[in-house]
Design an enzyme around this catalytic site. Structure first.
Site, PDB file in Angstrom:
ATOM      1  CE  LYS A  83      -5.247  76.269  56.075  1.00 20.27           C
ATOM      2  NZ  LYS A  83      -4.097  75.487  56.316  1.00 20.27           N
ATOM      3  CE  LYS A 132      -7.433  69.305  56.255  1.00 22.14           C
ATOM      4  NZ  LYS A 132      -6.097  68.853  56.445  1.00 22.14           N
ATOM      5  CE  LYS A 181       0.779  68.883  60.083  1.00 20.54           C
ATOM      6  NZ  LYS A 181       0.589  69.615  58.825  1.00 20.54           N
TER       7      LYS A 181
END
Ligand code: AQP
Length: 331
Positions: A115, A196, A199
């Site tokens: 991230k 994966k 959202k």
């Protein structure tokens, strides 16, 4: 004699529409375990604010997550539904745990590193200590298991290390939590099947629990596969469709398409059509319950308030115990 059900905490961030990855990785296990365990299911908004977000969207996303939890089958008579930021013990416990967690432990977590690379704004302290807050969520309820998807395993491993560090320093207080992985613990993106389903990758990469039948059909028809005609090792997109088929379709359907694949006769368009039909049938009742619940916002709001209060009472006891162990009980 009435047996006391063990407790555990698990949660999902209100960062967008919940999808079948969230459902298979977490929510489905919650539902399956709710007779055996007392589950405390958090909408973990303090986790969600560690990444850029729009404050105006947050109340709706929290409500939407609650609707998904309930529509999927979470029974408020057996389980506790709560909002993390309504129970301040979570952040207080996280602070205590921060003091036994070396910075290097948090820095080496793969999701943090990934991230931090993706975000174009500077990384905040919250993102770094995200797994410490997650450890606090877990230990406050003395959870021995935590149903999660595979991506959360490094966080859970860190939670175990934090528990060991705390117990080692201040005496046995918390249980070491173990991951509970259900079937479908790693569902891949429909559009980028080496990643994966998430959202944050956008609506085309996932099937949302609230998607209408024509949306499900469209998304599945556009899912990345290969040029066929099958045989040999599967490409990531094809493997993912077979994984979904093994969960949402009958055994006969799965075997039929697997045989066609092995015989190099498969037509992915046929497979996708059948998978879409089965997803629509499986998610249809959930969508209907969700629609009905969305007409009763006061009922859902009330559940969230009462659940958060109840969770707070449990959390408070554990926090007092931890503070006593740490020499922070004065009067
Ligand atoms: N693709 C997935 N397959 C199986 N399980 C999954 N989970 C998430 N994606 C998959 C599981 O869902 C639970 C809640 O996840 P989260 O919202 O707290 O965080 P996440 O893992 O970061 O979920 P997303 O969809 O990828 O959200 P964004 O894009 O906001 O980061 C966890 O148990 C997780 O393992």
């Amino acid at each position: 004699m009435r047996t006391v059900r063990q407790r555990y905490f698990s949660g999902i961030q209100p960062t967008g529409e919940l999808h079948i990855g969230n459902y298979l990785g977490a929510i489905k296990s919650w539902i399956e375990l709710q007779d055996e365990y007392e589950g405390i299911f958090g909408i973990v908004d303090y986790h969600a604010i560690t990444e850029p977000y729009n404050p105006e969207d947050m109340p709706k996303m929290v409500m939407d997550a609650a609707l998904d939890y309930l529509a999927a089958g979470l029974d408020p008579n057996k389980s506790i539904l709560m909002i993390q930021s309504l129970v301040p013990e979570h952040t207080e416990m996280a602070w205590l745990l921060n003091t036994v967690t070396p910075v290097s432990w948090a820095q080496r977590v793969p999701t943090y590193k990934e991230k931090a690379r993706q975000l174009d704004v500077s990384v905040n302290m919250g993102l770094l200590s995200y797994p410490v807050l997650m450890a606090a969520d877990i230990v406050l309820y003395k959870s021995s298991i935590v149903p999660v998807g595979e991506d959360q395993l490094p966080h859970l491993e860190l939670a175990r290390e934090i528990v060991r560090a705390f117990n080692g320093r201040f005496g046995d207080t918390f249980l070491e939590p173990h991951a509970y992985l259900g079937r479908g613990a790693r569902i891949m993106s429909l559009t980028e099947p080496t990643k994966k389903m998430s959202k944050s990758l956008g609506p085309q990469n996932y099937i949302a629990l609230a998607d209408k039948p024509d949306e499900i059909r469209r998304k599945i028809s556009r899912a990345v596969t290969d040029i066929g005609p099958g045989g040999g090792p599967m490409s990531p997109g094809v493997r993912n469709l077979f994984e979904l088929m093994s969960i949402f379709s009958s055994e006969e359907t799965y075997s039929h398409f697997k045989r066609l694949y092995d015989e190099r006769k498969i037509r992915y368009s046929d497979m996708k059509q059948k998978l879409a039909d089965d997803l629509i049938s499986a998610l249809g009742p959930l969508r209907e319950r969700r629609l009905a619940l969305s007409l009763r916002p006061e009922y859902v709001r009330d559940l969230l308030i009462k659940g958060s209060r109840k969770a707070g009472e449990i959390a408070k006891q554990t926090l007092i115990e931890a503070k006593e162990k740490m020499g922070l009980a004065y009067f």
